[in-house]
Design a protein around this motif. Structure first.
Motif, PDB file in Angstrom:
ATOM      1  N   TRP A  22      11.027 -14.397  91.018  1.00  0.00           N
ATOM      2  CA  TRP A  22      10.805 -15.176  92.245  1.00  0.00           C
ATOM      3  C   TRP A  22       9.348 -15.611  92.353  1.00  0.00           C
ATOM      4  O   TRP A  22       9.045 -16.735  92.757  1.00  0.00           O
ATOM      5  CB  TRP A  22      11.175 -14.343  93.476  1.00  0.00           C
ATOM      6  N   ILE A  23       8.428 -14.703  92.010  1.00  0.00           N
ATOM      7  CA  ILE A  23       7.002 -15.040  92.077  1.00  0.00           C
ATOM      8  C   ILE A  23       6.707 -16.202  91.132  1.00  0.00           C
ATOM      9  O   ILE A  23       6.045 -17.176  91.486  1.00  0.00           O
ATOM     10  CB  ILE A  23       6.127 -13.822  91.687  1.00  0.00           C
TER      11      ILE A  23
ATOM     12  N   LYS B 182       8.693 -18.474  90.003  1.00  0.00           N
ATOM     13  CA  LYS B 182       9.259 -19.700  90.564  1.00  0.00           C
ATOM     14  C   LYS B 182       8.330 -20.267  91.633  1.00  0.00           C
ATOM     15  O   LYS B 182       8.083 -21.469  91.687  1.00  0.00           O
ATOM     16  CB  LYS B 182      10.615 -19.359  91.183  1.00  0.00           C
ATOM     17  N   ALA B 183       7.822 -19.392  92.490  1.00  0.00           N
ATOM     18  CA  ALA B 183       6.952 -19.842  93.581  1.00  0.00           C
ATOM     19  C   ALA B 183       5.679 -20.476  93.027  1.00  0.00           C
ATOM     20  O   ALA B 183       5.191 -21.493  93.531  1.00  0.00           O
ATOM     21  CB  ALA B 183       6.606 -18.668  94.499  1.00  0.00           C
ATOM     22  N   LEU B 184       5.140 -19.903  91.946  1.00  0.00           N
ATOM     23  CA  LEU B 184       3.851 -20.360  91.415  1.00  0.00           C
ATOM     24  C   LEU B 184       3.962 -21.668  90.650  1.00  0.00           C
ATOM     25  O   LEU B 184       3.000 -22.420  90.551  1.00  0.00           O
ATOM     26  CB  LEU B 184       3.255 -19.293  90.495  1.00  0.00           C
TER      27      LEU B 184
ATOM     28  N   ASN C 248       6.196 -24.133  91.219  1.00  0.00           N
ATOM     29  CA  ASN C 248       7.072 -25.049  91.935  1.00  0.00           C
ATOM     30  C   ASN C 248       6.584 -26.503  91.908  1.00  0.00           C
ATOM     31  O   ASN C 248       7.376 -27.420  91.810  1.00  0.00           O
ATOM     32  CB  ASN C 248       7.203 -24.562  93.378  1.00  0.00           C
TER      33      ASN C 248
ATOM     34  N   ILE D 252       0.691 -28.670  93.319  1.00  0.00           N
ATOM     35  CA  ILE D 252      -0.110 -27.953  94.321  1.00  0.00           C
ATOM     36  C   ILE D 252      -0.038 -26.439  94.067  1.00  0.00           C
ATOM     37  O   ILE D 252      -1.064 -25.751  94.060  1.00  0.00           O
ATOM     38  CB  ILE D 252       0.403 -28.265  95.753  1.00  0.00           C
ATOM     39  N   THR D 253       1.172 -25.932  93.868  1.00  0.00           N
ATOM     40  CA  THR D 253       1.293 -24.481  93.678  1.00  0.00           C
ATOM     41  C   THR D 253       0.657 -24.065  92.350  1.00  0.00           C
ATOM     42  O   THR D 253       0.130 -22.966  92.231  1.00  0.00           O
ATOM     43  CB  THR D 253       2.766 -24.015  93.710  1.00  0.00           C
TER      44      THR D 253
ATOM     45  N   ALA E 130      -2.039 -21.290  91.921  1.00  0.00           N
ATOM     46  CA  ALA E 130      -1.880 -20.200  90.959  1.00  0.00           C
ATOM     47  C   ALA E 130      -3.128 -20.067  90.092  1.00  0.00           C
ATOM     48  O   ALA E 130      -3.537 -18.963  89.720  1.00  0.00           O
ATOM     49  CB  ALA E 130      -0.648 -20.443  90.090  1.00  0.00           C
TER      50      ALA E 130
END
Lengths: 363, 363
Positions: free
Chosen positions: A257-258, A260-262, A264, A267-268, A272
């Motif tokens: 999940w982390i 995926k979040a980083l 995405n 911007i992410t 990161a």
């Protein structure tokens, strides 16, 4: 209480170089990395000389170490009974034999767990008074690490065996960390006295009454393990194995999940990048290899099981753990405590209910 | 196979408004949030009228719902036997009674699990052919969610009870998701046939031979749960409870590491800002309240246990789960399958070894 050997005493480690999924190269790389990190030790690498000789020669950090020829290999699917009968030419057998003979202080193997346990019991024998061996795993916590045992040597354990696991785990944790009074907890489904199996309640009673020296904290629950509520978590091998693997699975899901979040969006990804150093630290913390090394307890000799999938870094962790234990032997302490508890426990009413009687609701 | 009720059928939910650590306000907020999110249902709130009346009146989203006076409160430390004897004036008792009488389709309570189970068994009775109830928990996976049962109704389960848990879990998962053939796995310490307890091997044999309609995937290990390897994970209540709480603890440890990484410095705080939207999503994913609701299976009525520590958002999840189950009853299906399997299993040799015989090494 704690017998130690000086840090600069000569130390010899027996390494089963043919075990593990990444092959002998990863094993020797792990040993070289441990040496590079300051470990003063001589390695005996067991396996095929034709394979290991050139690998050893290519690693100057391992100067002083040697290869001992053992052509047989224990496969992951080999049954323990097969290995006992036909595996005496194997690198695993020879590496354990080096400890049995006193040629090495400790053995590290990434091979088949069941076979390694059978070979170790056969050659090293149990400590006097200990019924069954246990496998102990390191578990990360906010304060460092705890240990959990048994994580898979036995599918069941009676109250007396749980008591022995507690004694072995406490001595192991003291040897590992130097903490004089490690806290010990019994894994249960509830912290109240009335919950759980009868046999766990019996184990708690014996520990409380027959081992007054132990810092026994009573029952803990699953969520206490990662909190570090106690230093030593005691349970049967079925429950411990499920707990360990379930926690690994949950941590891996969160890691995905982390990730995926980083990744995405642009911007992410920039975010990161700013977090880079901290994310590397996070990854190291979550890396199972940093806690690699299941220690077989209850035997007359130290056996460290490296994870089959461990890379060089994981092997390094297992070797450092093994060396640390070799410098702080705890076998005599375990034998003495087990004997003392058994003597005192004669006066403790012990009834090991069978499973039919223990079906009281846990809720 | 799947009996359903139309989405717009009138649905009445019994809510124990006095259970839970956050008090009745959080419970009514949760119900109001579920209504705001589109749930068409009427709530019967059980508890002290003097407390609940004003709370209900202040929430226009709950128009049409009503308070039913029950002055007694079950405390977290009350023993189930005490509640059965002296708790008949409690909000918990009255809420379960509403389902037993047919006034409500389902009951939700955040109270004491043991008491709720005892009160539910007493008033609703077991489904014909089912020996013991089980508590089923939702478990997040990469593909959505799986269910795990039993997570704490019984500390032990024999092979036949594990088979019943599998049948109940499969029917529950189908009701919850609409999936025709949920996959079912038995939690064990190894995927190979020879590992683990005898009773788990017996359960596997019965399922394979006596329930040919089930998509039974055999044994799974702890790390398979969070992978979503199967839809329904079957285990005894001791192991299931430890697995659930251990995973929660591990996820919480990882979350604390993430928090530390994000707040380490000004730079990382800026990075975290860029990741804001994704981090909120991550937090929602990791929020245990999104999977709140332990379902009691095996009873003639649906009982959903909300976590004691659930906030309004957690109560909302439990209420939505309860409503979804009320629209897809599966009690008759469970009774029929249990009976059919019991009939076929007569021809399956079943021997439930006692624990002494099952001490074969797991490794």
């Amino acid at each position: 209480m704690r017998e130690t050997q000086p840090e600069n005493a000569p130390l010899t480690l027996a390494i089963d170089a043919m075990g593990g999924d990444h092959g002998p190269e990863a094993v020797l790389d792990g040993a070289a990395a441990a040496a590079a990190a300051g470990l003063k030790a001589r390695f005996l690498f067991f396996g095929d000389r034709a394979v290991l000789g050139p690998l050893l020669a290519a690693r100057p950090k391992l100067a002083g170490s040697e290869v001992r020829h053992a052509p047989g290999v224990v496969a992951m699917e080999d049954k323990p009974s097969q290995v006992l009968r036909r595996g005496r030419d194997s690198s695993m057998w020879a590496a354990v034999e080096a400890v049995a003979k006193g040629d090495a202080a400790v053995v590290v193997s990434g091979g088949n767990t069941g076979a390694l346990m059978a070979v170790s019991i056969f050659q090293l024998r149990m400590i006097d008074g200990v019924d069954r061996p246990a496998i102990s795993a390191l578990w990360p916590t906010p304060n460092g690490r705890s240990i959990v045992l048994d994580v898979g040597a036995n599918v069941e354990a009676d109250a007396n065996q749980l008591v022995q696991f507690a004694i072995m785990g406490e001595a192991f944790f003291r040897a590992l960390t130097g903490k004089e009074k490690p806290t010990v907890g019994l894994l249960n489904v509830g912290a109240e006295e009335l919950k759980g199996h009868d046999l766990i309640r019996n184990a708690a009673r014996i520990l409380r009454e027959a081992d007054p020296d132990m810092a026994f904290a009573g029952f803990i629950e699953g969520n206490d393990i990662s909190k570090g509520t106690v230093d030593v978590v005691v349970t049967d091998g079925f429950t411990g194995n499920v707990a360990l693997k379930t926690a690994e699975g949950a941590a891996r899901l969160v890691a995905s999940w982390i990730k995926k979040a980083l990744t995405n969006s642009i911007i992410t990804r920039i975010g990161a990048l700013l977090l880079r150093v901290q994310l590397i630290k996070l990854r190291e913390r979550m890396d199972p290899s940093s806690a690699n090394g299941g220690v077989f307890l209850g035997l007359n000799g130290i056996v460290v099981k490296s994870h089959g999938g461990a890379d060089a870094n994981g092997v390094k962790s297992a070797i450092e753990l093994a060396a640390s234990l070799a410098r702080h032997p705890f076998r005599d302490e375990v034998a003495q405590t087990v004997a003392a508890v058994a003597k005192r426990a004669v006066n403790v009413r012990v009834t090991n209910q069978n499973s039919d009687e223990a079906k009281a609701a846990a809720v």
